[in-house]
Each structure stands twice: as C-alpha cells, then as structure tokens.
Design an enzyme around this catalytic site. Sequence first.
Site, PDB file in Angstrom:
ATOM      1  N   PHE A   5       3.357  -5.701   7.372  1.00  9.30           N
ATOM      2  CA  PHE A   5       4.407  -5.965   8.372  1.00  9.30           C
ATOM      3  C   PHE A   5       5.508  -4.900   8.280  1.00  9.30           C
ATOM      4  CE2 PHE A   5       8.535  -8.587   8.183  1.00  9.30           C
ATOM      5  CZ  PHE A   5       8.893  -8.368   9.502  1.00  9.30           C
ATOM      6  N   LYS A  56      -3.601   0.625  -1.840  1.00  8.30           N
ATOM      7  CA  LYS A  56      -3.986   0.511  -3.259  1.00  8.30           C
ATOM      8  C   LYS A  56      -3.921  -0.935  -3.746  1.00  8.30           C
ATOM      9  CE  LYS A  56      -0.970   3.762  -4.603  1.00  8.30           C
ATOM     10  NZ  LYS A  56      -0.468   4.541  -3.456  1.00  8.30           N
ATOM     11  N   ASP A 113      19.217   2.204   4.578  1.00  8.42           N
ATOM     12  CA  ASP A 113      18.512   3.487   4.626  1.00  8.42           C
ATOM     13  C   ASP A 113      18.659   4.132   6.004  1.00  8.42           C
ATOM     14  OD1 ASP A 113      16.957   5.572   3.702  1.00  8.42           O
ATOM     15  OD2 ASP A 113      15.051   4.545   3.996  1.00  8.42           O
ATOM     16  N   ARG A 131      -0.703   7.243   8.191  1.00  9.53           N
ATOM     17  CA  ARG A 131      -0.510   6.231   7.157  1.00  9.53           C
ATOM     18  C   ARG A 131      -1.856   6.046   6.476  1.00  9.53           C
ATOM     19  NH1 ARG A 131       3.164   4.066   4.196  1.00  9.53           N
ATOM     20  NH2 ARG A 131       4.604   3.840   5.949  1.00  9.53           N
ATOM     21  N   PHE A 149      10.976   3.252 -10.590  1.00  9.63           N
ATOM     22  CA  PHE A 149       9.757   3.620  -9.855  1.00  9.63           C
ATOM     23  C   PHE A 149      10.101   4.452  -8.613  1.00  9.63           C
ATOM     24  CE2 PHE A 149       6.850   2.560  -6.326  1.00  9.63           C
ATOM     25  CZ  PHE A 149       5.630   2.943  -6.852  1.00  9.63           C
ATOM     26  N   ASP A 186      10.375   5.444  11.891  1.00  5.18           N
ATOM     27  CA  ASP A 186      10.431   6.811  11.355  1.00  5.18           C
ATOM     28  C   ASP A 186       9.641   7.816  12.190  1.00  5.18           C
ATOM     29  OD1 ASP A 186      11.910   5.810   9.286  1.00  5.18           O
ATOM     30  OD2 ASP A 186      10.312   5.885   7.789  1.00  5.18           O
ATOM     31  N   ASP A 207       9.407   8.319  -7.592  1.00  3.14           N
ATOM     32  CA  ASP A 207       8.805   8.698  -6.315  1.00  3.14           C
ATOM     33  C   ASP A 207       9.572   9.860  -5.683  1.00  3.14           C
ATOM     34  OD1 ASP A 207       6.498   7.341  -5.331  1.00  3.14           O
ATOM     35  OD2 ASP A 207       7.553   7.040  -3.434  1.00  3.14           O
ATOM     36  N   ASP A 208      10.893   9.774  -5.727  1.00  2.00           N
ATOM     37  CA  ASP A 208      11.741  10.842  -5.175  1.00  2.00           C
ATOM     38  C   ASP A 208      11.519  12.140  -5.950  1.00  2.00           C
ATOM     39  OD1 ASP A 208      12.748   8.845  -3.556  1.00  2.00           O
ATOM     40  OD2 ASP A 208      14.768   8.849  -4.407  1.00  2.00           O
ATOM     41  N   ASP A 227       8.033   0.211   9.971  1.00  2.00           N
ATOM     42  CA  ASP A 227       8.662   1.404   9.403  1.00  2.00           C
ATOM     43  C   ASP A 227       8.128   2.672  10.067  1.00  2.00           C
ATOM     44  OD1 ASP A 227      10.540   2.304   7.546  1.00  2.00           O
ATOM     45  OD2 ASP A 227       9.001   2.840   6.092  1.00  2.00           O
ATOM     46  N   LYS A 275      15.234  -2.195  -0.757  1.00  2.00           N
ATOM     47  CA  LYS A 275      14.115  -1.805   0.104  1.00  2.00           C
ATOM     48  C   LYS A 275      12.776  -1.804  -0.637  1.00  2.00           C
ATOM     49  CE  LYS A 275      12.519   1.864   3.146  1.00  2.00           C
ATOM     50  NZ  LYS A 275      12.733   3.184   3.716  1.00  2.00           N
TER      51      LYS A 275
END
Length: 350
Positions: A93, A53, A169, A107, A234, A102, A238-239, A98, A195
């Site tokens: 990057f 975005k 995290d 993506r 923010f 994970d 998101d959570d 990530d 993060k």
Amino acid sequence: MDDKFQKTTLAEFEAVFPKLEADILEHAQKYKLPAAELEWFKKSLQTNAIGGKCNRGMSVPDSVSLLLGKKLSEEEFFQAATLGWTTELLQAFFLVSDDIMDSSITRRGKPCWYREEGVGMIAINDAFMLESAIYTLLKKHFRSHPAYVDLLELMHEVTFQTELGQLMDLLTAPEDKVNLDNFSAAKHSYIVIYKTAYYSFYLPVALALHQLNIGTPENLKQAENILIPMGEYFQVQDDYLDNFGLPEHIGKIGTDIMDNKCSWLVNQALEIATPEQRQILEENYGRKDKDKEAVIKKLYDDMKLEQRYLDYEEKVVGEIREKIANVDESNGLKKEVFEAFLAKIYKRSK
C-alpha cells in the site's frame, strides 16, 4: 540462529499467500464484484504484495519462534505468516502510493504499478484496496483472538505513524525545490523513525507479541526502545550505502543526491561544512545533473563522511547492544529476538 528455532525461507512464507489471496478475493466476491474487476484486484495483489524480499513479513514467524523458544507448529506458523503478510500488504500500500508521489520509474526491477499498461491513477484506488486487504485477513483469522483489538489498533497506529513520516519527508525535501535550510539532523531523525522504523522494525515484533497474547504496555515499550533506534540505524545505513555502496551489491544506482533527499549524509555535510563547502552544496545538491552529483560525491569524500558513518555505526550499535543486554526477560521478551534483527543489518553491504 540454531536449529531449534524457525528460520523462515521466502519459499515457505510465499507458500502461505495463495490461501490468503483466496480469502481476500472471496471477501470481494461477497459484494458481487464482476469477473474483470476481480481479476484486476488479483493482479494488483500479485504484482504489489509479492516479489519483494519479505524481510518484514518473515520476521513475524521468526520472532514468534524465538519468543516461544521452539520451532512453530503448522497452525502457529500459519497464524504468524498471516500476520507477516499483513505487514507486506501494508508495505505494498505504501509503495504503490509512494511511487506515484515520487514519480518513480521502476520498483523491484519492473515498471511501477501506476506505469503499467492501462493502470495510471487507478493505482491510487488499488493502494486503498491493498490496505483494506489487511483488515479482511485480520477479521477472518483473528476475530476471536483475545488480542484482536490490539492487532487492529497496532496496524492503524503504525500506518498513521508512517504517514506522518512521509508527510515530513515530502514537505522537507520536495524534488523540484531545493532549500538546504529546510534540512536538519532532527528532521532526518523524525522522518526515518516514523517513515521506516515503526513499520519495518517495531511492527513485526509487536505483532508476534500480540499473536502469543503476551503484549503488555511494558514489554511493547521495551521492544520499541530497542527497535526504533535499530530502525533509525538501518535507514542511516541505507543513506550511506546509496552513496558509498557498490551498485552490484545494493542492486541499484543511488539517486539520493539528485533527488534532493534529506539524507543522513547531506545533514552531516551541512553540520561540518566550511562556508566554501556550503556554497558547493547549495550550487550542486538536488540537481538532475550527473556532473553536479559528481561534485557532491567528491565533496563527501573530501569531508571524510565514510569514516564519520563508520564511527556513528560503532557508537549506535554499541548502544543498541547494551539495551539488548538489559532486556527484562521476565515479561515474555527474549534477547534473541533483538539479536536476530541486529545480526541481519550490522555491517550489511546491500
């Protein structure tokens, strides 16, 4: 935002990238990189830097415009968009790395870079190269800028801050080992501030201040004091959306519960849980099991976490608005810069 300010569109922002990509590839060619490897680097840049975005990147020219109080000239826009693209390269990057850490599958609606045909663990080196591209661009376009060292130091510092958040995290919430005693609201706050908040909220405004060569310890600190709480809000949002948002709005199905994420919601649940509810959390959270996920979702509803979030939102946004109202505009800052950020995220549904 009214017409006298820049409101960068994705098309305008992306139109700058081919020139920057050419700069990056030209730099690689200085070291006689053969055609096949050069092509590989180009494909990595196009796949990983483009296609998001670009909110972080576009915030740089928009912030510069608000600080100047006018639309940008072609040269001002190019400079600001170049700095914007350094944030997008930083994001690229981080995301490539990530996704490997994970074991992510997709993506931006496509397979993660490391899962592309023939890429695999080469993606680790590709991530390093995306980071190096930031410094290629800064040297090419800002070497003689009075704030060149400030720009370099800012980029290095924010990169390190983000890595600290990622470390916290990964150690707090490993996907394969559930230990709710590891979670706490303080840890959640640390993770999201370092993060996410620094590189997503503070970085674009700090870059804009340095582009105009008006960044001072005082106004950078004031920007940080507003933008870091905003970045934390923010991420809490998101959570919240991961569980309570509509998949058709957020463009994905939330996975925080099954992924054992140290999410704001689970920390709220742990704070107010009865012993019975704690037992339900222990037995069902962080398991790769749809039925157990449904148990947690029902528990969140029973605990009225949606209302708890809405109360949190009103409180925190009230505090942020108060800080914005108290911005000292004598040192080059403008309230509108922060209002523009808040307007983009308050009550968002995706």
